[in-house]
Design a protein around this motif. Structure first.
Motif, PDB file in Angstrom:
ATOM      1  N   VAL A 162      -7.808   2.007  -7.273  1.00 42.63           N
ATOM      2  CA  VAL A 162      -7.405   3.373  -6.927  1.00 42.63           C
ATOM      3  C   VAL A 162      -8.631   4.280  -6.856  1.00 42.63           C
ATOM      4  CG1 VAL A 162      -6.216   5.418  -7.838  1.00 42.63           C
ATOM      5  CG2 VAL A 162      -5.054   3.196  -7.809  1.00 42.63           C
ATOM      6  N   GLU A 163      -9.510   4.141  -7.815  1.00 43.12           N
ATOM      7  CA  GLU A 163     -10.702   4.996  -7.885  1.00 43.12           C
ATOM      8  C   GLU A 163     -11.674   4.738  -6.740  1.00 43.12           C
ATOM      9  OE1 GLU A 163     -14.614   5.210 -10.684  1.00 43.12           O
ATOM     10  OE2 GLU A 163     -12.685   5.173 -11.725  1.00 43.12           O
ATOM     11  N   ASN A 164     -11.690   3.527  -6.233  1.00 39.51           N
ATOM     12  CA  ASN A 164     -12.729   3.133  -5.279  1.00 39.51           C
ATOM     13  C   ASN A 164     -12.264   3.000  -3.836  1.00 39.51           C
ATOM     14  OD1 ASN A 164     -15.246   2.680  -6.917  1.00 39.51           O
ATOM     15  ND2 ASN A 164     -13.740   1.565  -8.123  1.00 39.51           N
ATOM     16  N   THR A 165     -11.044   3.438  -3.527  1.00 42.59           N
ATOM     17  CA  THR A 165     -10.530   3.382  -2.159  1.00 42.59           C
ATOM     18  C   THR A 165      -9.888   4.723  -1.786  1.00 42.59           C
ATOM     19  OG1 THR A 165      -8.417   2.464  -2.892  1.00 42.59           O
ATOM     20  CG2 THR A 165     -10.126   0.884  -2.227  1.00 42.59           C
ATOM     21  N   GLN A 166      -9.559   4.865  -0.515  1.00 40.95           N
ATOM     22  CA  GLN A 166      -9.014   6.126  -0.017  1.00 40.95           C
ATOM     23  C   GLN A 166      -7.497   6.137   0.146  1.00 40.95           C
ATOM     24  OE1 GLN A 166     -11.539   4.823   2.710  1.00 40.95           O
ATOM     25  NE2 GLN A 166     -12.853   6.612   2.937  1.00 40.95           N
ATOM     26  N   TYR A 167      -6.872   4.981   0.115  1.00 37.87           N
ATOM     27  CA  TYR A 167      -5.448   4.894   0.411  1.00 37.87           C
ATOM     28  C   TYR A 167      -4.790   3.883  -0.526  1.00 37.87           C
ATOM     29  CZ  TYR A 167      -1.152   4.158   3.093  1.00 37.87           C
ATOM     30  OH  TYR A 167       0.164   4.072   3.494  1.00 37.87           O
ATOM     31  N   VAL A 168      -3.666   4.291  -1.132  1.00 37.28           N
ATOM     32  CA  VAL A 168      -2.905   3.395  -2.002  1.00 37.28           C
ATOM     33  C   VAL A 168      -1.429   3.557  -1.662  1.00 37.28           C
ATOM     34  CG1 VAL A 168      -2.282   2.811  -4.383  1.00 37.28           C
ATOM     35  CG2 VAL A 168      -4.617   3.570  -3.851  1.00 37.28           C
ATOM     36  N   ALA A 169      -0.754   2.433  -1.440  1.00 38.22           N
ATOM     37  CA  ALA A 169       0.670   2.476  -1.091  1.00 38.22           C
ATOM     38  C   ALA A 169       1.363   1.196  -1.543  1.00 38.22           C
ATOM     39  CB  ALA A 169       0.839   2.637   0.419  1.00 38.22           C
ATOM     40  N   VAL A 205       5.598   0.947   5.105  1.00 37.43           N
ATOM     41  CA  VAL A 205       5.170   1.648   3.905  1.00 37.43           C
ATOM     42  C   VAL A 205       6.412   2.099   3.140  1.00 37.43           C
ATOM     43  CG1 VAL A 205       3.885   3.613   2.983  1.00 37.43           C
ATOM     44  CG2 VAL A 205       3.036   2.408   5.017  1.00 37.43           C
ATOM     45  N   LEU A 206       6.537   1.616   1.918  1.00 39.82           N
ATOM     46  CA  LEU A 206       7.688   1.961   1.080  1.00 39.82           C
ATOM     47  C   LEU A 206       7.414   3.230   0.271  1.00 39.82           C
ATOM     48  CD1 LEU A 206       8.480  -1.658  -0.146  1.00 39.82           C
ATOM     49  CD2 LEU A 206       9.496  -0.428   1.781  1.00 39.82           C
ATOM     50  N   TYR A 252       1.492  -3.543  -3.897  1.00 43.86           N
ATOM     51  CA  TYR A 252       0.656  -2.355  -3.827  1.00 43.86           C
ATOM     52  C   TYR A 252      -0.654  -2.756  -3.170  1.00 43.86           C
ATOM     53  CZ  TYR A 252       3.823  -0.345  -7.307  1.00 43.86           C
ATOM     54  OH  TYR A 252       4.936   0.120  -7.973  1.00 43.86           O
ATOM     55  N   VAL A 253      -1.134  -1.951  -2.231  1.00 46.06           N
ATOM     56  CA  VAL A 253      -2.434  -2.197  -1.609  1.00 46.06           C
ATOM     57  C   VAL A 253      -3.311  -0.970  -1.773  1.00 46.06           C
ATOM     58  CG1 VAL A 253      -1.662  -3.914   0.082  1.00 46.06           C
ATOM     59  CG2 VAL A 253      -1.590  -1.498   0.684  1.00 46.06           C
ATOM     60  N   ALA A 254      -4.585  -1.209  -1.956  1.00 44.63           N
ATOM     61  CA  ALA A 254      -5.606  -0.164  -1.988  1.00 44.63           C
ATOM     62  C   ALA A 254      -6.521  -0.449  -0.806  1.00 44.63           C
ATOM     63  CB  ALA A 254      -6.368  -0.208  -3.306  1.00 44.63           C
ATOM     64  N   LEU A 255      -6.621   0.505   0.116  1.00 44.36           N
ATOM     65  CA  LEU A 255      -7.334   0.272   1.368  1.00 44.36           C
ATOM     66  C   LEU A 255      -8.400   1.334   1.612  1.00 44.36           C
ATOM     67  CD1 LEU A 255      -4.188  -0.461   3.578  1.00 44.36           C
ATOM     68  CD2 LEU A 255      -5.714  -2.151   2.529  1.00 44.36           C
ATOM     69  N   ALA A 270       0.700  -7.165  -7.306  1.00 45.19           N
ATOM     70  CA  ALA A 270       2.145  -7.350  -7.386  1.00 45.19           C
ATOM     71  C   ALA A 270       2.774  -6.042  -7.859  1.00 45.19           C
ATOM     72  CB  ALA A 270       2.476  -8.477  -8.362  1.00 45.19           C
ATOM     73  N   ALA A 271       3.963  -5.757  -7.379  1.00 42.16           N
ATOM     74  CA  ALA A 271       4.673  -4.530  -7.761  1.00 42.16           C
ATOM     75  C   ALA A 271       5.342  -4.750  -9.117  1.00 42.16           C
ATOM     76  CB  ALA A 271       5.681  -4.159  -6.688  1.00 42.16           C
ATOM     77  N   THR A 272       4.557  -4.625 -10.181  1.00 41.25           N
ATOM     78  CA  THR A 272       5.055  -4.884 -11.532  1.00 41.25           C
ATOM     79  C   THR A 272       5.532  -3.596 -12.201  1.00 41.25           C
ATOM     80  OG1 THR A 272       2.892  -4.541 -12.567  1.00 41.25           O
ATOM     81  CG2 THR A 272       3.415  -6.795 -11.807  1.00 41.25           C
ATOM     82  N   PRO A 273       6.362  -3.720 -13.224  1.00 37.89           N
ATOM     83  CA  PRO A 273       6.815  -2.539 -13.965  1.00 37.89           C
ATOM     84  C   PRO A 273       5.656  -1.746 -14.597  1.00 37.89           C
ATOM     85  CG  PRO A 273       8.203  -4.425 -14.489  1.00 37.89           C
ATOM     86  CD  PRO A 273       7.055  -4.936 -13.662  1.00 37.89           C
TER      87      PRO A 273
END
Length: 148
Positions: A38-45, A70-71, A102-105, A123-126
């Motif tokens: 999250v800290e090192n990329t511009q997009y998270v979804a 995109v969810l 989840y992807v960080a792009l 993985a989309a974990t709790p």
């Protein structure tokens, strides 16, 4: 209490505590890796991959282009659909799984989304979901160093 129960019971308790400690350590490693992405990329979804296309590049690499619905967007521009690319060694298989992740792009100057490398898909974990609920990623400090 029989002698065998006296021997087995402490072992079972110790084993149970070890499993719990391992699970907590795994969750901590997963969350720390996600925070780093999250800290090192511009997009998270959170996305659901719908299709992958592969192209042979002139430089001996393959380019995998991932298409996804995109969810939820957590950082960056709100989108309904996205495509992003990654460069891999020639012949490397594209992994297709429709389970949400989840992807960080990174986003280049032309608005093209790209995968910055290993450690940017989760993985989309709790655990990650709970952390995302508590944090507004657009308000967080960000170096975006994976994208330079």
């Amino acid at each position: 209490m029989s002698i065998s129960i006296k021997i087995i019971l402490p072992f079972l308790i110790s084993f149970g505590l070890s499993v719990q400690a391992f699970a907590k350590t795994k969750e901590s490693i997963e969350l720390n890796g996600f925070k780093n992405a999250v800290e090192n990329t511009q997009y998270v979804a959170k996305v659901k991959i719908t299709k992958i296309e592969t192209f042979n590049e002139d430089n001996g690499l393959d380019k995998h282009v991932y298409f996804a619905k995109v969810l939820a967007t957590f950082k960056g521009k709100e989108l309904e659909q996205i495509n992003y690319h990654m460069f891999v060694e020639r012949g490397e298989d594209a992994v297709f799984n429709s389970t949400p992740v989840y992807v960080a792009l990174c986003v280049d100057s032309e608005g093209t989304y790209c995968w910055p490398g290993t450690g940017s898909q989760f993985a989309a974990t709790p655990v990650l979901k709970a952390w995302l609920i508590k944090n507004n990623l657009n308000d967080m400090d960000s170096t975006e160093s994976w994208c330079n």
